[in-house]
Design a protein around this motif. Sequence first.
Motif, PDB file in Angstrom:
ATOM      1  N   ASP A  39       0.894  -1.292  -0.040  1.00  0.00           N
ATOM      2  CA  ASP A  39      -0.028  -0.117  -0.027  1.00  0.00           C
ATOM      3  C   ASP A  39       0.807   1.263  -0.110  1.00  0.00           C
ATOM      4  OD1 ASP A  39      -1.549   2.115   0.398  1.00  0.00           O
ATOM      5  OD2 ASP A  39      -2.120   1.307   2.521  1.00  0.00           O
ATOM      6  N   GLU A  40       1.053   1.959  -0.956  1.00  0.00           N
ATOM      7  CA  GLU A  40       1.913   3.049  -1.106  1.00  0.00           C
ATOM      8  C   GLU A  40       1.001   4.251  -1.687  1.00  0.00           C
ATOM      9  OE1 GLU A  40       4.996   2.258  -3.943  1.00  0.00           O
ATOM     10  OE2 GLU A  40       5.075   0.183  -2.900  1.00  0.00           O
ATOM     11  N   ILE A  41      -0.137   4.577  -1.022  1.00  0.00           N
ATOM     12  CA  ILE A  41      -1.027   5.513  -1.227  1.00  0.00           C
ATOM     13  C   ILE A  41      -0.548   6.800  -0.878  1.00  0.00           C
ATOM     14  CG2 ILE A  41      -2.286   5.400   1.279  1.00  0.00           C
ATOM     15  CD1 ILE A  41      -4.905   5.855  -0.865  1.00  0.00           C
ATOM     16  N   HIS A  42       0.205   6.996   0.319  1.00  0.00           N
ATOM     17  CA  HIS A  42       0.866   8.112   0.715  1.00  0.00           C
ATOM     18  C   HIS A  42       2.189   8.506   0.077  1.00  0.00           C
ATOM     19  CE1 HIS A  42      -1.868   8.978   3.833  1.00  0.00           C
ATOM     20  NE2 HIS A  42      -2.024   7.880   4.089  1.00  0.00           N
ATOM     21  N   ALA A  43       2.626   7.612  -1.020  1.00  0.00           N
ATOM     22  CA  ALA A  43       3.997   7.751  -1.493  1.00  0.00           C
ATOM     23  C   ALA A  43       4.351   9.330  -1.997  1.00  0.00           C
ATOM     24  CB  ALA A  43       4.104   6.897  -2.722  1.00  0.00           C
ATOM     25  N   ASP A  44       3.158  10.131  -2.459  1.00  0.00           N
ATOM     26  CA  ASP A  44       3.483  11.197  -3.059  1.00  0.00           C
ATOM     27  C   ASP A  44       3.597  12.380  -1.839  1.00  0.00           C
ATOM     28  OD1 ASP A  44       2.979  10.035  -5.642  1.00  0.00           O
ATOM     29  OD2 ASP A  44       0.963  10.713  -5.374  1.00  0.00           O
ATOM     30  N   LEU A  45       3.587  12.055  -0.693  1.00  0.00           N
ATOM     31  CA  LEU A  45       3.380  12.917   0.501  1.00  0.00           C
ATOM     32  C   LEU A  45       4.517  12.949   1.353  1.00  0.00           C
ATOM     33  CD1 LEU A  45      -0.278  12.742   1.072  1.00  0.00           C
ATOM     34  CD2 LEU A  45       0.934  14.684  -0.064  1.00  0.00           C
ATOM     35  N   ILE A  46       5.874  12.912   0.745  1.00  0.00           N
ATOM     36  CA  ILE A  46       7.293  12.727   1.423  1.00  0.00           C
ATOM     37  C   ILE A  46       7.504  14.089   2.089  1.00  0.00           C
ATOM     38  CG2 ILE A  46       9.510  12.075   1.247  1.00  0.00           C
ATOM     39  CD1 ILE A  46       7.663   9.892   0.797  1.00  0.00           C
ATOM     40  N   LEU A  47       7.747  14.331   3.173  1.00  0.00           N
ATOM     41  CA  LEU A  47       7.944  15.645   3.986  1.00  0.00           C
ATOM     42  C   LEU A  47       9.328  15.733   4.325  1.00  0.00           C
ATOM     43  CD1 LEU A  47       4.653  15.656   5.954  1.00  0.00           C
ATOM     44  CD2 LEU A  47       4.925  16.179   3.805  1.00  0.00           C
ATOM     45  N   ASN A  48      10.183  14.821   4.445  1.00  0.00           N
ATOM     46  CA  ASN A  48      11.584  14.799   4.861  1.00  0.00           C
ATOM     47  C   ASN A  48      12.450  14.713   3.712  1.00  0.00           C
ATOM     48  OD1 ASN A  48      14.139  14.264   5.711  1.00  0.00           O
ATOM     49  ND2 ASN A  48      13.697  12.261   6.711  1.00  0.00           N
ATOM     50  N   PRO A  49      13.078  15.872   3.315  1.00  0.00           N
ATOM     51  CA  PRO A  49      14.020  15.728   2.047  1.00  0.00           C
ATOM     52  C   PRO A  49      14.942  15.065   1.839  1.00  0.00           C
ATOM     53  CG  PRO A  49      14.590  17.644   3.721  1.00  0.00           C
ATOM     54  CD  PRO A  49      13.252  17.070   3.960  1.00  0.00           C
ATOM     55  N   LYS A  50      15.471  14.099   3.074  1.00  0.00           N
ATOM     56  CA  LYS A  50      16.389  13.290   3.000  1.00  0.00           C
ATOM     57  C   LYS A  50      15.773  11.694   2.689  1.00  0.00           C
ATOM     58  CE  LYS A  50      19.591  15.296   6.051  1.00  0.00           C
ATOM     59  NZ  LYS A  50      20.377  15.093   7.457  1.00  0.00           N
ATOM     60  N   ALA A  51      14.508  11.856   2.538  1.00  0.00           N
ATOM     61  CA  ALA A  51      13.671  10.429   2.433  1.00  0.00           C
ATOM     62  C   ALA A  51      13.369  10.516   0.995  1.00  0.00           C
ATOM     63  CB  ALA A  51      12.460  10.323   3.394  1.00  0.00           C
ATOM     64  N   LYS A  52      13.029   9.167   0.589  1.00  0.00           N
ATOM     65  CA  LYS A  52      12.870   9.003  -0.928  1.00  0.00           C
ATOM     66  C   LYS A  52      11.992   7.862  -0.833  1.00  0.00           C
ATOM     67  CE  LYS A  52      14.991   7.816  -5.606  1.00  0.00           C
ATOM     68  NZ  LYS A  52      15.990   7.442  -6.224  1.00  0.00           N
ATOM     69  N   HIS A  53      10.798   8.186  -1.769  1.00  0.00           N
ATOM     70  CA  HIS A  53       9.913   6.808  -1.797  1.00  0.00           C
ATOM     71  C   HIS A  53      10.366   5.745  -3.002  1.00  0.00           C
ATOM     72  CE1 HIS A  53       6.404   4.022  -1.739  1.00  0.00           C
ATOM     73  NE2 HIS A  53       6.412   4.522  -3.052  1.00  0.00           N
ATOM     74  N   ILE A  54      10.590   4.580  -2.772  1.00  0.00           N
ATOM     75  CA  ILE A  54      11.092   3.740  -3.761  1.00  0.00           C
ATOM     76  C   ILE A  54       9.948   2.346  -3.780  1.00  0.00           C
ATOM     77  CG2 ILE A  54      12.654   1.822  -4.554  1.00  0.00           C
ATOM     78  CD1 ILE A  54      14.681   3.501  -2.703  1.00  0.00           C
ATOM     79  N   PRO A  55       9.060   2.292  -4.991  1.00  0.00           N
ATOM     80  CA  PRO A  55       8.073   1.210  -5.151  1.00  0.00           C
ATOM     81  C   PRO A  55       8.739  -0.021  -4.925  1.00  0.00           C
ATOM     82  CG  PRO A  55       8.120   2.831  -6.801  1.00  0.00           C
ATOM     83  CD  PRO A  55       9.159   3.062  -6.156  1.00  0.00           C
ATOM     84  N   ILE A  56       8.451  -0.874  -3.957  1.00  0.00           N
ATOM     85  CA  ILE A  56       9.159  -2.148  -3.723  1.00  0.00           C
ATOM     86  C   ILE A  56       9.283  -2.789  -4.969  1.00  0.00           C
ATOM     87  CG2 ILE A  56       7.358  -3.256  -3.001  1.00  0.00           C
ATOM     88  CD1 ILE A  56       9.257  -4.521  -0.893  1.00  0.00           C
ATOM     89  N   ALA A  57       8.183  -2.844  -5.823  1.00  0.00           N
ATOM     90  CA  ALA A  57       8.289  -3.463  -6.996  1.00  0.00           C
ATOM     91  C   ALA A  57       9.351  -3.085  -8.087  1.00  0.00           C
ATOM     92  CB  ALA A  57       6.799  -3.498  -7.712  1.00  0.00           C
ATOM     93  N   SER A  58       9.912  -2.045  -7.752  1.00  0.00           N
ATOM     94  CA  SER A  58      10.784  -1.452  -8.880  1.00  0.00           C
ATOM     95  C   SER A  58      12.260  -1.906  -8.521  1.00  0.00           C
ATOM     96  CB  SER A  58      10.955   0.065  -8.889  1.00  0.00           C
ATOM     97  OG  SER A  58      11.301   0.544  -7.543  1.00  0.00           O
ATOM     98  N   LEU A  59      12.324  -2.836  -7.475  1.00  0.00           N
ATOM     99  CA  LEU A  59      13.978  -2.907  -7.052  1.00  0.00           C
ATOM    100  C   LEU A  59      14.474  -4.162  -7.968  1.00  0.00           C
ATOM    101  CD1 LEU A  59      13.411  -3.447  -3.152  1.00  0.00           C
ATOM    102  CD2 LEU A  59      14.549  -1.771  -4.313  1.00  0.00           C
ATOM    103  N   ASN A  60      13.777  -5.135  -8.359  1.00  0.00           N
ATOM    104  CA  ASN A  60      14.255  -6.206  -8.972  1.00  0.00           C
ATOM    105  C   ASN A  60      13.155  -7.125  -9.757  1.00  0.00           C
ATOM    106  OD1 ASN A  60      13.574  -8.517  -7.200  1.00  0.00           O
ATOM    107  ND2 ASN A  60      15.365  -7.608  -6.167  1.00  0.00           N
ATOM    108  N   GLU A  61      13.366  -7.895 -10.681  1.00  0.00           N
ATOM    109  CA  GLU A  61      12.211  -8.504 -11.512  1.00  0.00           C
ATOM    110  C   GLU A  61      11.636  -9.515 -10.435  1.00  0.00           C
ATOM    111  OE1 GLU A  61       9.819  -9.503 -14.453  1.00  0.00           O
ATOM    112  OE2 GLU A  61      11.143  -7.958 -14.151  1.00  0.00           O
TER     113      GLU A  61
END
Length: 391
Positions: free
Chosen positions: A206-228
């Motif tokens: 569940d990545e519904i809040h992915a677009d709402l990153i408030l910490n400039p040091k944090a980065k959202h990475i979709p887990i499905a994007s890591l590897n095949e």
Amino acid sequence: MNYDKIQKKLDGNMSIFDKEIDRTKSKSDKWDKYKDQDIIPMWVADMDFEAPKEVIEAIKTRADHGVFGYTPLDDETLDAFVDFVKRHYDWEIKKEWILFSYGVVISMNFTCKAVNSKDVIINTPIYPHFYKAPKNAGSSTIEVPMIEKENRWCVDFEEFEKSITENCKLFMLCNPHNPGGTVFTKEELEKFADIAKKHDLIVCSDEIHADLILNPKAKHIPIASLNEDIAQRSITLLAPSKTFNIAGLKNSFVIIPNDSLRRAYKAQMRGLVDDPNIFASVATRSAYKECDYWLEELRRYLSENLKTVQDFVDKNPKLKLLSQDATFLAWIDTKGLNHENPYQLFLDFGVGLSEGEPFGDKNFVRLNFGTTKKTLKEALKRMQKAIDSLG
């Protein structure tokens, strides 16, 4: 960031998000809960801000057409979604992986039924539907408590892996985490992915809040994007609803790269989910294509609100709030108050928060700071009076 667009929408030095809007006559779940009472609602994850002007105009333009017949999910809307995900998360998804859903909660329920795992593993505390969706599917939950580490909500991966049973085939991940606000790092996500591969788990993220990153040091990475491998065992849930404050339009997306898993999911949807609402499609398309500038300003405003909440907690040593990377929801530890019902305490002084027990801990409350600075300051003022009343 399109500063010119933002400046046109500002009134002097006020942010577009400072605009006070009376929602009490709009049939709002959030505001009707305490109807005709002097209580500020700060519970459900619903912001008090107008949607972007482009979204409003897109809806008006479609309404002016006057004919509202059956309308399928169109390629232009899907292209806008695919481009948004690529632009923000560098994840290339194919349109055939995408399924429409009326909401992330519905998708969680379909997932539990599609995977049909006797046991479902989750990290607690967590959004209440992570408990409810497995139960609705006849499954049991394995609840692995998160831990405090370096002022952050983290996962004890050793305990997490030890807790997986032979009957567990589904891990339900919440990233960014609700209610803790943690954005999991690449290293943490890789650990989840490795464990999922080792134990042959499907991961519903569940990545519904992915677009709402408030910490400039944090980065959202979709887990499905890591590897095949993790892509082929993943079900990713995304939506424009929290991001652009259009939850009432009922539109979300399910991304399933694996063909057989997607077929199993679609079998659960059959006869229950149809095409999206006409206005949901036009709003989603506009939001994803035209409103990055609005999202940038929203993040800035929410970051300032989070600092206001953190400052309030810091001056009250009986409260605690760990470092938060994302969301507009603050998970506040109230154990130091030694009060049997902190939710009721604050309610008695005119602030309606979310009770902690449905998330997994009755000693916490969740505060929605997705509101104007004026409303937030008034709510915190009332909460201070509640704390002071305890002596």
